[in-house]
Motif scaffolding. Structure first.
Motif, PDB file in Angstrom:
ATOM      1  N   LEU A  52      33.598 -32.680  41.341  1.00  0.00           N
ATOM      2  CA  LEU A  52      33.343 -33.866  40.513  1.00  0.00           C
ATOM      3  C   LEU A  52      34.344 -33.976  39.360  1.00  0.00           C
ATOM      4  CD1 LEU A  52      29.433 -33.784  40.200  1.00  0.00           C
ATOM      5  CD2 LEU A  52      30.797 -35.419  41.497  1.00  0.00           C
ATOM      6  N   LYS A  53      34.694 -32.836  38.779  1.00  0.00           N
ATOM      7  CA  LYS A  53      35.606 -32.852  37.626  1.00  0.00           C
ATOM      8  C   LYS A  53      37.078 -32.940  38.039  1.00  0.00           C
ATOM      9  CE  LYS A  53      35.544 -30.054  34.122  1.00  0.00           C
ATOM     10  NZ  LYS A  53      35.448 -30.416  32.718  1.00  0.00           N
ATOM     11  N   GLY A  54      37.352 -32.610  39.282  1.00  0.00           N
ATOM     12  CA  GLY A  54      38.757 -32.495  39.703  1.00  0.00           C
ATOM     13  C   GLY A  54      39.367 -31.258  39.047  1.00  0.00           C
ATOM     14  N   PRO A 140      30.968 -26.242  32.747  1.00  0.00           N
ATOM     15  CA  PRO A 140      32.143 -26.595  31.951  1.00  0.00           C
ATOM     16  C   PRO A 140      31.821 -27.846  31.129  1.00  0.00           C
ATOM     17  CG  PRO A 140      32.407 -27.450  34.157  1.00  0.00           C
ATOM     18  CD  PRO A 140      31.049 -26.782  34.110  1.00  0.00           C
ATOM     19  N   SER A 141      32.762 -28.281  30.317  1.00  0.00           N
ATOM     20  CA  SER A 141      32.550 -29.520  29.565  1.00  0.00           C
ATOM     21  C   SER A 141      32.456 -30.692  30.551  1.00  0.00           C
ATOM     22  CB  SER A 141      33.699 -29.734  28.582  1.00  0.00           C
ATOM     23  OG  SER A 141      34.935 -29.525  29.224  1.00  0.00           O
ATOM     24  N   ALA A 142      31.639 -31.690  30.192  1.00  0.00           N
ATOM     25  CA  ALA A 142      31.334 -32.784  31.124  1.00  0.00           C
ATOM     26  C   ALA A 142      32.355 -33.919  31.037  1.00  0.00           C
ATOM     27  CB  ALA A 142      29.924 -33.295  30.868  1.00  0.00           C
ATOM     28  N   ASN A 143      33.610 -33.578  31.242  1.00  0.00           N
ATOM     29  CA  ASN A 143      34.676 -34.585  31.270  1.00  0.00           C
ATOM     30  C   ASN A 143      35.469 -34.395  32.556  1.00  0.00           C
ATOM     31  OD1 ASN A 143      35.325 -32.068  29.636  1.00  0.00           O
ATOM     32  ND2 ASN A 143      37.369 -32.743  30.241  1.00  0.00           N
ATOM     33  N   LEU A 144      36.201 -35.437  32.950  1.00  0.00           N
ATOM     34  CA  LEU A 144      37.112 -35.252  34.079  1.00  0.00           C
ATOM     35  C   LEU A 144      38.178 -34.265  33.627  1.00  0.00           C
ATOM     36  CD1 LEU A 144      37.476 -38.964  35.232  1.00  0.00           C
ATOM     37  CD2 LEU A 144      36.098 -37.157  36.295  1.00  0.00           C
ATOM     38  N   ILE A 148      39.621 -35.870  27.431  1.00  0.00           N
ATOM     39  CA  ILE A 148      38.969 -35.432  26.192  1.00  0.00           C
ATOM     40  C   ILE A 148      37.503 -35.043  26.452  1.00  0.00           C
ATOM     41  CG2 ILE A 148      38.376 -36.206  23.854  1.00  0.00           C
ATOM     42  CD1 ILE A 148      40.649 -38.407  24.357  1.00  0.00           C
ATOM     43  N   SER A 149      37.074 -33.933  25.871  1.00  0.00           N
ATOM     44  CA  SER A 149      35.703 -33.451  26.086  1.00  0.00           C
ATOM     45  C   SER A 149      34.681 -34.397  25.454  1.00  0.00           C
ATOM     46  CB  SER A 149      35.548 -32.053  25.481  1.00  0.00           C
ATOM     47  OG  SER A 149      36.431 -31.176  26.095  1.00  0.00           O
ATOM     48  N   PRO A 150      33.456 -34.424  26.001  1.00  0.00           N
ATOM     49  CA  PRO A 150      32.430 -35.345  25.496  1.00  0.00           C
ATOM     50  C   PRO A 150      31.535 -34.715  24.431  1.00  0.00           C
ATOM     51  CG  PRO A 150      31.735 -34.388  27.571  1.00  0.00           C
ATOM     52  CD  PRO A 150      33.018 -33.720  27.210  1.00  0.00           C
ATOM     53  N   ILE A 175      33.538 -29.254  18.900  1.00  0.00           N
ATOM     54  CA  ILE A 175      34.613 -28.660  19.722  1.00  0.00           C
ATOM     55  C   ILE A 175      34.048 -27.444  20.460  1.00  0.00           C
ATOM     56  CG2 ILE A 175      36.633 -29.478  18.428  1.00  0.00           C
ATOM     57  CD1 ILE A 175      36.729 -26.823  17.051  1.00  0.00           C
ATOM     58  N   GLU A 176      34.730 -27.075  21.534  1.00  0.00           N
ATOM     59  CA  GLU A 176      34.225 -26.042  22.426  1.00  0.00           C
ATOM     60  C   GLU A 176      34.033 -24.692  21.734  1.00  0.00           C
ATOM     61  OE1 GLU A 176      36.629 -28.163  23.040  1.00  0.00           O
ATOM     62  OE2 GLU A 176      36.479 -28.931  25.079  1.00  0.00           O
ATOM     63  N   SER A 177      33.223 -23.852  22.375  1.00  0.00           N
ATOM     64  CA  SER A 177      32.950 -22.518  21.837  1.00  0.00           C
ATOM     65  C   SER A 177      34.226 -21.678  21.773  1.00  0.00           C
ATOM     66  CB  SER A 177      31.937 -21.806  22.748  1.00  0.00           C
ATOM     67  OG  SER A 177      32.459 -21.667  24.055  1.00  0.00           O
ATOM     68  N   LYS A 256      48.267 -28.335  29.455  1.00  0.00           N
ATOM     69  CA  LYS A 256      47.745 -29.683  29.261  1.00  0.00           C
ATOM     70  C   LYS A 256      46.220 -29.626  29.254  1.00  0.00           C
ATOM     71  CE  LYS A 256      48.154 -32.524  32.548  1.00  0.00           C
ATOM     72  NZ  LYS A 256      48.651 -33.299  33.673  1.00  0.00           N
ATOM     73  N   HIS A 257      45.610 -30.273  28.315  1.00  0.00           N
ATOM     74  CA  HIS A 257      44.160 -30.192  28.198  1.00  0.00           C
ATOM     75  C   HIS A 257      43.710 -31.235  27.210  1.00  0.00           C
ATOM     76  CE1 HIS A 257      41.441 -26.624  29.292  1.00  0.00           C
ATOM     77  NE2 HIS A 257      40.706 -27.694  29.237  1.00  0.00           N
ATOM     78  N   TYR A 258      42.470 -31.625  27.272  1.00  0.00           N
ATOM     79  CA  TYR A 258      41.874 -32.469  26.231  1.00  0.00           C
ATOM     80  C   TYR A 258      42.719 -33.707  25.911  1.00  0.00           C
ATOM     81  CZ  TYR A 258      40.517 -27.609  25.191  1.00  0.00           C
ATOM     82  OH  TYR A 258      40.138 -26.297  25.277  1.00  0.00           O
TER      83      TYR A 258
END
Ligand code: TXA
Ligand code: MG
Length: 352
Positions: A52-54, A140-144, A148-150, A175-177, A256-258
């Motif tokens: 789902l996230k790719g 994981p974070s619920a973003n593709l 950007i994380s939700p 922001i993430e843990s 590459k991230h966020y």
């Protein structure tokens, strides 16, 4: 024809827990960002998250646990890791530990002999976990992947089709843990004396150092991700794992991230070309853009972290809607939570 993405919004942690135990995917709030979770023992369900996230299969997931008992069922929690767990859990800290041979889904950490675990402090997340039979949710974070994380329910609605969303408030940290590797993966003369920060978050080197000092662990060294990366070139250290795993050792190094879709330039404290850009300010001094945002007018780093992903999303959406191809952001002081914010921004500047 475009498929219509339909979510089921759920207010009951009992119902959400049952969905998890039945092998379904549930998006849920945490104090850091929203997670997209599955029963950590169900390989099919966990694999679906990657799909789902790719998300690349070699990027392992964090297992959220209801309690220490569950953590100890799936991993070895001892020494410094136990001290950190007792100091910061429930809360925004993830620990990479040696995993026990058990039935945790293989896809969670793709065959690694370590596992990343945390006990979240968000009330709804904890309630959800404690009401499941499995007591362990891989999320994981619920973003593709790469976006950007939700941090708000609005950020997750319509992103993943046919998933259930357990509703909640905006994530309080935003922001993430922080991720600390306590799995003693470095083969040195005193390998027990090394831990490393793989990802910065609300809990940083200073907070960890305080815990070490108050426990008289003065010999323990905290390595940064850069030092971890340099270990490979330092003959004093031998990384025990094979090359495939070395990559996973440094998840924060995924370049590459966020990222917003629009190009983001960081550390832009000037008014140049303001008619061509959207600008995100930090602090009372305002730089201009066609449209401007502010992470914190009072230059409060915690407020900036709380607002970061929402403002990046708003700026990106505005840019796309108005065909503007540049976002700029003022510099953020590189101390305390600013270190984590800058870590995110450095990755975000490489647009997707
Ligand atoms: O705040 C958070 O941690 C959020 C919420 C939902 O809890 N979750 C989150 O998950 O940020 P995710 O998948 O976006 O980030 C998990 C990170 C990845 O960078 C991954 O590489 C690292 O954890 N990780 C997981 N298992 C690991 C392991 N065994 N060794 C090293 N890193 C690991
Ligand atoms: Mg993520």
């Amino acid at each position: 024809m475009q498929s219509i993405k339909k979510n089921y919004i759920c207010n009951s942690t009992e119902k959400a827990a049952k969905l998890i135990d039945d092998g379904k995917i549930v998006i849920f709030p945490t104090e850091t960002v929203y997670g997209i979770g599955a029963n950590a023992y169900n390989d099919e369900a966990v694999s679906l998250i990657f799909k789902l996230k790719g998300r690349p299969l070699n990027n392992p997931l964090i297992v959220h646990c209801a309690d220490i008992k569950t953590v100890e069922e799936i991993s070895y929690l001892s020494g410094i890791a136990k001290i950190l767990a007792e100091s910061f859990w429930p809360g925004p800290l993830s620990l990479v530990l040696k995993r026990k041979s058990n039935n945790i889904a293989r896809s969670v950490s793709n065959g690694l002999d370590t596992i990343c675990v945390r006990i979240p402090s968000n009330k709804i997340a904890l309630e959800l976990l404690s009401k499941t039979k499995c007591k362990a949710i891989a999320a994981p974070s619920a973003n593709l992947s790469n976006y950007i994380s939700p941090t708000k329910i609005e950020h997750v609605i319509d992103v993943f089709g046919d998933t259930s969303i357990l509703s909640g408030e905006q994530s309080v940290y935003g922001i993430e843990s922080s991720i600390i590797d306590c799995s003693k993966t470095y083969d040195t003369n005193n390998c027990d004396n090394l831990i490393s920060i793989l990802r910065h978050g609300f809990i940083g080197t200073e907070e960890i150092q305080k815990v070490l000092d108050s426990n008289n662990l003065t010999n323990l060294k905290i390595l940064s991700i850069k030092e971890v990366n340099n270990l490979g070139h330092n003959p004093q250290y031998k990384i025990k794992f094979d090359p495939k795993v070395e990559v996973l050792l440094a998840p924060g190094m995924m370049k590459k991230h966020y990222s917003p879709y629009t190009q983001l330039n960081i550390n832009q404290n000037n008014n140049e070309n303001f008619d061509k850009r959207i600008h995100i300010n930090f602090g009372p001094q305002e730089f201009n853009g066609i449209k401007t945002f502010n992470l914190s007018k009072s230059a409060n780093l915690e407020e900036a972290a709380f607002n970061l992903y929402t403002i990046l999303r708003q700026a990106d959406e505005f840019a796309i809607a108005n065909k503007i191809n540049l976002l700029t952001i003022s510099s953020i002081p590189n101390h305390k939570i600013g270190i984590a914010i800058n870590e995110k921004l450095e990755k975000a500047q490489l647009s997707i």
